[in-house]
Design a protein around this motif. Structure first.
Motif, PDB file in Angstrom:
ATOM      1  N   LYS D  69       0.592  -1.297   0.016  1.00 21.97           N
ATOM      2  CA  LYS D  69       0.077  -0.439   0.093  1.00 21.97           C
ATOM      3  C   LYS D  69       1.081   1.906  -0.381  1.00 21.97           C
ATOM      4  O   LYS D  69       0.104   2.232  -0.493  1.00 21.97           O
ATOM      5  N   ILE D 120      -7.612  -0.235  -1.702  1.00 25.65           N
ATOM      6  CA  ILE D 120      -8.263  -0.465  -2.702  1.00 25.65           C
ATOM      7  C   ILE D 120      -9.112   1.002  -3.662  1.00 25.65           C
ATOM      8  O   ILE D 120      -9.103   1.336  -4.528  1.00 25.65           O
ATOM      9  N   ALA D 123      -6.032   1.875  -5.855  1.00 23.86           N
ATOM     10  CA  ALA D 123      -5.836   1.024  -6.525  1.00 23.86           C
ATOM     11  C   ALA D 123      -6.879   1.636  -7.913  1.00 23.86           C
ATOM     12  O   ALA D 123      -6.810   1.232  -9.210  1.00 23.86           O
ATOM     13  N   TYR D 193      -6.043  -4.822  -6.819  1.00 32.08           N
ATOM     14  CA  TYR D 193      -5.435  -4.572  -5.293  1.00 32.08           C
ATOM     15  C   TYR D 193      -5.546  -5.489  -5.150  1.00 32.08           C
ATOM     16  O   TYR D 193      -4.022  -5.979  -4.027  1.00 32.08           O
TER      17      TYR D 193
END
Lengths: 314, 314, 314, 314
Positions: D69, D120, D123, D193
């Protein structure tokens, strides 16, 4: 009340509702709901003799949406009985219909079968009893049987729209799947759920379908044929009273005093046990997502008939 | 049912309850509650003719605790009418009796008058209608009047114990004061609330006190004397149905099907509108804080009498 | 930076802040805060050599409010050491400063010592180490000692106003008392807490008081005299970084990059470890309850000095 | 520290970790994670001169999971800059990594980019900048470039397992889609993701990849080549400090005092700005889902080196 009285009553109410200015907001999240005019209002009462009184748009079909949860619950209790209650609770949620918050702290067990998450579990339970290819047919046959009307059907266009936009419900389904409280493929369970909601019925058909709840489980007045036991009929009515209008359930009990179940299409099914099965429809919704005029109409009906389950003059 | 039937019924139920092994957990947060034996069980039914049927410890006084919320609500509605609803809601909370969580997001407005925060607001409302020095006297007189019994009194020792240990309630009161939904000094409002809860009554007295709810607002069968209007009686019953057992309200509706209100002292007042006012008492509590045996007793009573408000055979 | 540079820097920043139009909203819940003009702005930097650079209203006393939580925490860790952490957590709350929600699910244990509930626990912990009659004297002596200034005092009028209006804090205290996480009489603990918050200091005094956090626990530059250990100094700074600005802590770390603690009086104490102790003050608050201009001033200061703890050029 | 010192340090720590008995619980939700032995421990430090010190299983690849991340955030900020912050916040959540609760009250905006919902969204943001068919290639190329290692790859089997079991993440994605905070097909965004998370790297590769955060945005020591600006590097480190360990972030800051990011595979990337890029790995997790031994190892490393960002001796 006499025949004349009840017909006058529904006529009066339909007339009054036609003159209401504040009519609520029509659901607009899918085209087939958004296109319905908020001018519509229909009402049907079927009494304990089986006689039927209608007014307004009582014969226009509308999308019953969450009202279908009463019938899918009835079928699921028929299939698995009280085992259902290991997967869904029986308490009011105190939250909006599509809330996901309680599912986190309560480990994927929905509060009751009338919020979306609960009805999705009910659909999943039914998928264990019926083949995917047969479940919608079984549901339609059940609806036709209780309503005594072979024309009742599911509006596929509505079901498809729901599936294309129902992201919150997809979230609910997957969330419960993560807690193993959905056991079939999520898209299959949701597809079933969305089709149940896409049931298309008129007030008259809906009031007919509700007769078994008025009659203590017998299919309709004047028959010994039973759909469910008396105890189960009482219990479904209790659930409707407690949880039938999401976080507006208390308000409905306070103002109307009857077990009922609303849908975002603007319909409400209400039952005066032993007395009447009542369906109203008007597509404009209040802030809790319940029919604005439907609720006012039921409030007036109960004021004039004294049909509240909390009345003392019996 | 006949006289003989109802007396047999309460005798049978009392006998059955005496044999129950799982009796729940007696509240132990104050000494006067903790010292009560879980062996106790009492029941009284008063029917629509005004006849009274008792069994077990029906004449032993106990601390009515939250059942008093029904009566303080009745008084507050008498004082300020529907203006009350600007300060307290009418929805089930979906939360335990002493939860503070919803108050934060809902700006100090309690969900309903039967959770602690709601009943504290009700006490605060009454303090605007009655002088602090007179309010407890007025409350007692109201209770004596509806029960027709001059011996009903408040147990000061209980009230003092509650005040000495009721930190959560002090928190609730101050929290609502921060939102200006308590307008009198918090200790005064809470003192009033704690004294209401410390009301000491027997099953027989409680069933008598509940007659006006059975009788559509008339004081008791066979009189035209009214305590409240028929509509208000129905509405209070609706609130009892929806919110009378905290986060066990759905369960109570499902299993018993009558409006009722429980207290942590182990009492439950239940009303079959037009039929009976019923009080049960057994101090052991279930996980929701409602009387373990009281609830079972009411469930059996309704199974045998068919008095559920959701029954069809009327 | 040189002497000239730092004095120019604070002068420049004070000048720029004087021209800012959007100045936030002055806290108005008690008169002594509400009456302060939002025109005010002060700044003081004390560097690692102990030199002091001030501009604007750096010598005007203001109510330090929650900044006092840094100092009461320091004292409590001195009294009970890591045992403190059994009664209060060390995590950001993700919630407003006065939220009560987490206390319910986390059984009366506040998330960290810098939200109100946490600082109330800290005051309660100190009441176990000091007599009620001496605790405020001890606190003032500690503040005078770390700041090297005997004129620092508590504004009794502010403390009294807080006590008269601090219903949410009374709620927090009683709520935690219900979980046995407040062990002294709630009014005593809260009285102590309110007096800590009513500390009156200028930017210059506050920056001096913060020197021990800049100096790894030594009282001030150029002394071997220690207030706390190096490890404890680092850990208090870590807590300030994570939790010093309530639900605006992430924003402060992102924009400023220094451990800091704000108060509703408009002050912020920020520390560049090993480099500087910085106090800013401007009474207008942003939506998280942190000083609007104080935060902008610190952001610019760090941009121009490169003092972020996250800088690479060291 | 000298070369000798740092090599001894990592050797010592690896030796100590080998002797630890309590090693946490290996993630078991997918087979490829569950099969990793909790005996594993690796550590790599790269200092500001670019020298590399490794011990234990520092060359064994593991699933970086949420550590990815940091890198996807870096890419997204490169693509859309601060516009990212309209779709994701910068505050610690105070909740577990996969919580859905805050999304409901905060209308689908995740608290920060390091909880699952936030990553998410990141992404999804990248899917607006890169074609679906190219995005994974771009991500791998970015990783290979920052790490200076062409062998870094995504473990497709892990990605597929995640997709087959990641119902909570599917729920998060659809829930945010309902608030229009996911704009691409949910399965596409989630597929991206899941593949980011399935990145396979060793400690040595990970520490190399973290060099740009140590070096104020420059790719590695001894180059002028920049990946991101100095300010952005500081800000990413601030986010790692505040939110890098979910609801264990405060604990990590308190005990370690460095910006870091953990993954459920047992890795942690920590950065001492200007000083070192550090990767540790041990698959057993503590109750917050962070590496049990990884955290202890980092705590000891900082105790022995004094590298906390909160130290005063600089």
């Amino acid at each position: 009340m006499t025949h004349v009285d009840l017909q006058s009553l529904v006529d009066d109410i339909a007339g009054e509702m036609a003159r209401e200015v504040v009519r609520g907001k029509v659901a607009d999240y899918i085209p087939s709901l958004a296109s319905v005019s908020s001018d519509k209002f229909g009402i049907t009462i079927i009494d304990h003799a089986g006689d039927c009184y209608s007014a307004g748009d009582a014969h226009s079909p509308f999308s019953v949406q969450s009202i279908s949860k009463v019938f899918s619950l009835t079928m699921a209790l028929g299939s698995v009985g009280d085992a259902l209650w290991t997967r869904v609770g029986r308490e009011p949620s105190g939250s909006p219909f599509n809330s996901i918050v309680q599912l986190e702290s309560e480990h994927g067990i929905p509060r009751n079968p009338f919020i979306n998450s609960g009805a999705i579990v009910v659909a999943d339970v039914l998928l264990a009893s019926y083949k995917p290819s047969e479940i919608l047919g079984e549901f339609i046959r059940f609806m036709q049987m209780v309503a005594g009307d072979d024309t009742i059907h599911i509006d596929k266009a509505v079901a498809q729209s729901e599936q294309a936009t129902g992201f919150r419900n997809v979230a609910l389904g997957n969330y419960m799947r993560a807690f193993d409280n959905i056991v079939h493929p999520v898209e299959q369970t949701l597809g079933t759920y969305f089709h149940f909601c896409a049931l298309s019925m008129s007030c008259q058909q809906l009031a007919k379908a509700g007769r078994y709840l008025m009659c203590g489980g017998r299919r309709h007045p004047g028959t010994a044929d039973t759909i469910i036991s008396q105890q189960r009929a009482r219990r479904i009515l209790a659930l409707m009273m407690m949880c039938g209008h999401y976080d507006g359930s208390g308000e409905f009990a306070y103002r109307v005093g009857l077990p009922g179940k609303s849908g975002v299409g603007g319909g409400i099914l209400a039952v005066a046990p032993g007395i009447a099965s009542i369906a109203v429809w008007s597509p404009g919704l209040n802030s809790h997502g319940n029919s604005q005029l439907g609720m006012i109409a039921l409030e007036r009906l109960v004021q004039r008939t004294g049909w509240s389950v909390f009345r003392s003059n019996r």
